[in-house]
Design an enzyme around this catalytic site. Structure first.
Site, PDB file in Angstrom:
ATOM      1  N   LYS A   1      -0.709 -49.559 -32.687  1.00 18.34           N
ATOM      2  CA  LYS A   1      -0.328 -50.119 -31.388  1.00 18.34           C
ATOM      3  C   LYS A   1      -0.200 -49.001 -30.343  1.00 18.34           C
ATOM      4  O   LYS A   1       0.404 -47.961 -30.615  1.00 18.34           O
ATOM      5  CB  LYS A   1       1.007 -50.868 -31.556  1.00 18.34           C
ATOM      6  CG  LYS A   1       1.620 -51.381 -30.273  1.00 18.34           C
ATOM      7  CD  LYS A   1       0.906 -52.592 -29.739  1.00 18.34           C
ATOM      8  CE  LYS A   1       1.552 -53.057 -28.432  1.00 18.34           C
ATOM      9  NZ  LYS A   1       0.746 -54.118 -27.786  1.00 18.34           N
TER      10      LYS A   1
ATOM     11  N   CYS B   1      -6.164 -52.691 -21.302  1.00 14.55           N
ATOM     12  CA  CYS B   1      -5.122 -53.693 -21.163  1.00 14.55           C
ATOM     13  C   CYS B   1      -5.097 -54.251 -19.736  1.00 14.55           C
ATOM     14  O   CYS B   1      -4.950 -53.507 -18.773  1.00 14.55           O
ATOM     15  CB  CYS B   1      -3.775 -53.098 -21.520  1.00 14.55           C
ATOM     16  SG  CYS B   1      -2.478 -54.329 -21.516  1.00 14.55           S
TER      17      CYS B   1
ATOM     18  N   LYS C   1     -11.778 -47.350 -25.655  1.00 16.42           N
ATOM     19  CA  LYS C   1     -11.729 -48.812 -25.726  1.00 16.42           C
ATOM     20  C   LYS C   1     -11.966 -49.402 -24.347  1.00 16.42           C
ATOM     21  O   LYS C   1     -11.250 -49.093 -23.388  1.00 16.42           O
ATOM     22  CB  LYS C   1     -10.378 -49.270 -26.297  1.00 16.42           C
ATOM     23  CG  LYS C   1     -10.309 -50.779 -26.488  1.00 16.42           C
ATOM     24  CD  LYS C   1      -9.153 -51.159 -27.384  1.00 16.42           C
ATOM     25  CE  LYS C   1      -9.055 -52.662 -27.558  1.00 16.42           C
ATOM     26  NZ  LYS C   1      -7.964 -53.031 -28.477  1.00 16.42           N
TER      27      LYS C   1
END
Ligand code: FAD
Ligand code: FMN
Ligand code: SF4
Ligand code: SF4
Ligand code: SF4
Lengths: 440, 435
Positions: free
Chosen positions: B45, B139, B177
């Site tokens: 995480k 995100c 990412k």
């Protein structure tokens, strides 16, 4: 002379030829691909799944159903067979309504469980049709184990031992291996010689020799088996049959239900199997239901199943009772046999009503009967065995008996229900314990 | 059983199934249990900088959409990066990696957009024993407003700059990412490559509102009467993710750049699809959050089963196998002609194909008085809609009209040879072809 359903006495060929194949067809045919996908889609992949806990062999049901859902039924079959090497037969004969499917959360949600048994059959049939035996033997250990009895308990134990690299000899008096899978299970649950095919498939593991015509007590002794092998597993089932203990029991036409079923299972042509016109079956378990239903399917006119306690105490599940009723079997409860009446052969049988504590009420009635089947339980019927617990061989959790080097499992051993799946679990667990003991 | 052992940018794992950076990888307790269940690796995480951790909302953080039978198809979340202290995470990462040396353990990072912050965090994770880092530029909520996550991921220059810092201050393999909340995913992938990234991973979640409470008039999940957009993931996003992976795999600028495929992977089949489109491995979040860690067991058995059937002995044989077959519309063979065919034996006579074709397509299905459905070959344009709406899998198939035969709809003989739009007479670019 041709007979029909009205022909009195015991006679073969009561039905037109084509009726036999219809009557004895597969009770729950295998799902097709579409049905299997729809059925699999209902599974929630529960955590610590209740269905899995309810399965005596603890098959990973959520995993195998997911494997079906993702188009890999052969992987699903491996998941099943890892835990239960007779997963194919169990898919056909397990009373799922009192095992996995009773526990399924969708039974709670909608009263309609996931069709676990039929999905299991879809997976195992797919793998077996592909001719795959997905297990390999470990390197030979040089240890030899005797397995006495080639029923589900014996076969399951033999397979697991062979997998661990031991050499196994299975002894059985009957001409064919399989135990009650071959000689007892209702014909419509195991069609097309499935029991024998499954045995052949199981033996593909190698390292197992089956010796038929070999009975403990008649040629084989436990002492000798122990001397010749590193361990012995007893899986002889329950070969004896309980007697009614009533006057006239020895009359012609009064037969053992298990023998009747064994003959029927071995018949190539159902029209050659003789059956009475008025058949009375005494008992309340699976054997009683199977005898009654198959009597009806053979063309008996009237079939009555009589049980001495209330319906709720019957060992046969509600599903089995409903199946019997749907085939036209009449079920009478709270009645005990008093006397078999007839001149040489049975003509009538007298019962007395009993309350739930089996106390006689004094009220009697008679049923016409030209054939009576006794299905009031089976017994070990031998004495040359390790210590008993009640009427069965006493064993611990892993099948150890009072005798060192001797294990037992299946119907002949204490603990667990008398079911195919329980026998498989006990055979497997004993094999693991034998293996651990021999390799220690 | 095929060997699933996987090597991704030099990082080894027993299988190509990694857990994506998300709640399943949030702490030692989870990750240990995930490894016990069989996961090949995890991306921890996302960690932030030293200092007081971020705080999450204390009302509901997920919304969802469901298919029939309440099967979860899409999940949306408004969770932030880890809300636990950096030190705790680092200690736990070290302890897990020590006990599971054969599993991949990647640390996901997101810190403010300045070189010192990145240099600092990289130094702190140095002695955890982790196998690599993943830069979370994806995100879409909460962090983006603070100039991190997709705020960086939407600006290729920033991606390149940060990736360069990371490669300068660390020797660890670096995965970037990517966010799908952009118009052309090739641009950020190219930027990551220019910055020196060893691989890209995608997709992170998609900006979304899953539903609206029609009594309170607020988006769900609703927190004290208000809601906000969240990140969408799960089976519903797989098609978007597959396309983005394929775009990067076939882009000459980024072709060969290792890809970790993420987005809706739920079964072995999803994973295999990502891999054929160029993903070296896959990452999973929603499937684990829906079904628990055990779900990986089906992925493992299914993929190895498939590889056995295909005679493949290594996952590398699968990676990229479909990439050469992904092309642009203009290169598709217009002379490949098919017709829908209804198999009457399988048909349950629901009439859905008829409604779809009659009302919305080409009026190419006939329905008889006794509900027999048949395709009219002289009307069928082979759109495939009936196949997709039919409830019985495999009941309607697409059958090719062999070259040399007449297409009853056009009355023309089907040509042998390949012919695409570029050569087609109707193409305005081919002015002379019409003559
Ligand atoms: C009619 C009937 C129907 C049934 N239906 C179902 C059903 O639908 N579902 C279900 O789950 N269960 C059913 N059962 C129960 C199930 O068949 C048994 O629980 C199961 O077969 C027990 O397995 P086992 O291996 O212990 O014994 P068995 O299957 O009885 O096998 C024992 C084996 O040992 C052999 N043997 C016996 N004596 C000796 C000896 N002295 N020496 C060597 N070998 C010997 C026998 O020949 C036999 O092959 C049914 C039982 C009966 C009788
Ligand atoms: C609750 C939740 C929290 C997430 N947190 C992170 C995160 O901290 N860092 C990150 O890189 N991705 C995060 N993600 C995105 C996932 O890693 C993954 O990219 C995305 O969910 C798509 O995969 P899926 O369809 O398998 O869920 C989060 C996803 C969810 C559902
Ligand atoms: S209990 Fe029912 S729904 Fe749950 S895993 Fe078992 S079969 Fe599936
Ligand atoms: S999943 Fe667990 S933590 Fe989340 S709301 Fe439900 S009970 Fe609470
Ligand atoms: S949709 Fe499928 S099942 Fe329904 S009528 Fe059409 S072909 Fe038959």
């Amino acid at each position: 002379m041709t007979s029909n359903t009205l022909t009195p006495g015991i006679a073969a060929g009561r039905l037109p030829g084509e009726d036999y194949s219809r009557n004895f067809a597969d009770l729950h045919p295998v799902l097709d691909d579409h049905e299997a996908l729809v059925a699999a889609d209902r599974c929630y992949f529960c955590h610590d799944a209740p269905c899995m806990t309810a399965c005596p062999t603890s098959i990973d049901i959520p995993l195998f159903i997911r494997q079906i859902a993702t188009g890999t039924p052969e992987a699903a079959a491996k998941t099943i067979l890892n835990q239960n090497i007779l997963g194919g037969m169990c898919a056909r004969v397990c009373p799922t309504e009192t095992l996995c499917e009773e526990a399924c959360v969708r039974e709670t949600a909608e009263g309609k469980p996931v069709q676990i048994g039929r999905l299991q059959r879809f997976a195992t049939d797919t793998l077996m049709a592909a001719g795959v035996h997905p297990f390999e033997r470990a390197a030979p250990t040089g240890k030899a184990v005797a397995v006495v009895g080639a029923g589900p308990a014996g076969l399951s134990c033999a397979h697991r031992l062979a997998m661990h690299g031991h050499d196994v000899t299975v002894f059985d008096p009957r001409p064919k291996a399989g135990g009650l899978n071959e000689f007892g299970i209702a014909a419509y649950k195991s069609v097309d010689g499935f029991a024998a095919k499954e045995v052949d498939w199981l033996l593909q593991i190698g390292g197992i020799t089956v010796e038929t015509g070999q009975a403990l007590g008649a040629g084989l002794s436990l002492e000798k088996l122990k001397a010749d092998h590193d361990a012995v597993f007893l899986a002889i089932g329950l070969a004896g049959v309980n007697a009614l203990g009533v006057e006239g029991e020895d009359k012609d036409g009064v037969d053992d239900a298990v023998e009747f079923i064994a003959d029927l299972r071995q018949a190539d042509d159902m029209s050659t199997v003789p059956i009475g016109r008025d058949v009375v079956v005494i008992g309340g378990g699976m054997t009683a239901v199977d005898a009654a239903v198959q009597a009806k399917l053979l063309g008996a006119l009237n079939v009555t199943l009589v049980y001495r306690r209330g319906k709720d105490r019957m060992n046969a599940s509600v599903f089995e009772q409903d199946l019997a009723a749907s085939k036209g079997v009449r079920i009478i409860t709270n009645a005990s046999p008093k006397a078999v009446i007839g001149n040489g052969a049975v003509q009538e049988i007298e019962f007395e009503y009993t309350d739930d504590d089996l106390a006689p009420t004094g009220e009697t009635f008679r049923l016409a009967a030209d054939q009576v089947f006794k299905a009031i339980g089976q017994t070990l019927g031998r004495t040359d065995l390790p210590e008993l617990d009640g009427r069965k061989i006493a064993v611990n959790d892993t099948g150890r008996t009072s005798m060192a080097g001797v294990w037992a499992g299946g119907d002949c051993a204490s603990g667990g229900d008398d079911l195919t799946v329980t026998a498989v679990a006990e055979g497997r667990d004993a094999a693991e314990d034998i293996h651990a003991t021999l390799m220690a | 059983m095929a060997n699933l052992a996987s090597e991704f940018i030099g990082i080894k794992s027993p299988n190509p199934f990694w857990l994506a950076s998300a709640p399943p990888t949030d702490k030692e307790y989870n990750v240990r249990r995930a490894f016990e269940a069989g996961w090949g690796g995890v991306v921890w995480k996302t960690l932030g900088s030293e200092g007081p951790p971020v705080v999450n909302v204390n009302g509901p953080r997920y919304g969802a959409i469901w298919g029939a039978d309440r099967r979860l198809l899409g999940l949306n979340n408004i969770e932030l990066i880890t809300d636990r202290p950096l030190e705790t995470n680092l200690r736990e990462i070290k302890s897990v990696k020590r006990d599971y040396p054969d599993r991949a353990l990647i640390i996901s990072l997101m810190v403010p957009c300045d070189e010192d912050s990145w240099a600092d965090i990289l130094k702190r994770i140095e002695d955890t024993g982790a196998d690599g880092v993943e830069l979370n530029f994806g995100c879409p909520h909460g962090m983006a407003e603070r100039g991190m996550g997709s705020a960086v991921g939407q600006v290729p220059e920033y991606i390149e700059m940060v990736t360069r810092w990371v490669k300068k201050h660390s020797r660890m393999p670096c995965i970037v990412k990517l966010t799908p909340n952009i118009t052309d995913v090739r641009k950020p992938a190219e930027a990551a490559k220019r910055g020196g990234a060893d691989a890209v991973s995608l997709i992170n979640t998609i900006n979304s509102i899953t539903s609206v409470d029609l009594d309170d008039f607020a988006p769900e999940p609703t927190i004290d009467g208000k809601g906000t957009h969240g990140g969408y993931c799960g089976p519903a996003v797989k098609p978007i993710a597959l396309n983005m992976v394929a775009e990067i795999a076939r882009n000459p600028e980024t072709h060969g750049l290792p890809i970790s495929g993420i987005g809706g992977v739920t079964t072995w089949r999803d994973a295999a699809e990502f891999m054929t489109l160029g993903a070296g491995n896959v990452q999973v979040c929603t499937a684990a959050m829906t079904y628990g860690f055990k779900v990986v067991q089906e992925m493992i058995s299914g993929l190895s089963d498939y590889m056995d059937r295909k005679g493949m002995t290594s996952t590398s044989e699968l990676v990229g196998r479909a990439v050469p077959n992904v092309t642009d519309w203009q290169y598709l063979n217009l002379n490949y002609i098919t017709k829908a065919k209804i198999n009457e034996a399988d048909c349950i006579k629901c009439g859905r194909c008829y409604a779809a074709c009659e009302d919305t397509s080409h009026q190419a299905i006939a329905m008889s008085e006794d509900r027999v459905f048949t395709v009219k070959d002289d009307e069928c344009v082979a759109c495939n809609l009936c196949v997709n709406v039919c409830p019985v899998e495999g009941c309607i198939t697409m059958e090719r009209v062999a070259p040399g035969q007449v297409d009853e709809r056009t009355g023309k003989v089907v040509p042998e040879e390949y012919g695409n739009w570029l050569e087609h007479p109707n193409n305005p670019g081919n002015a002379c072809a019409a003559e």
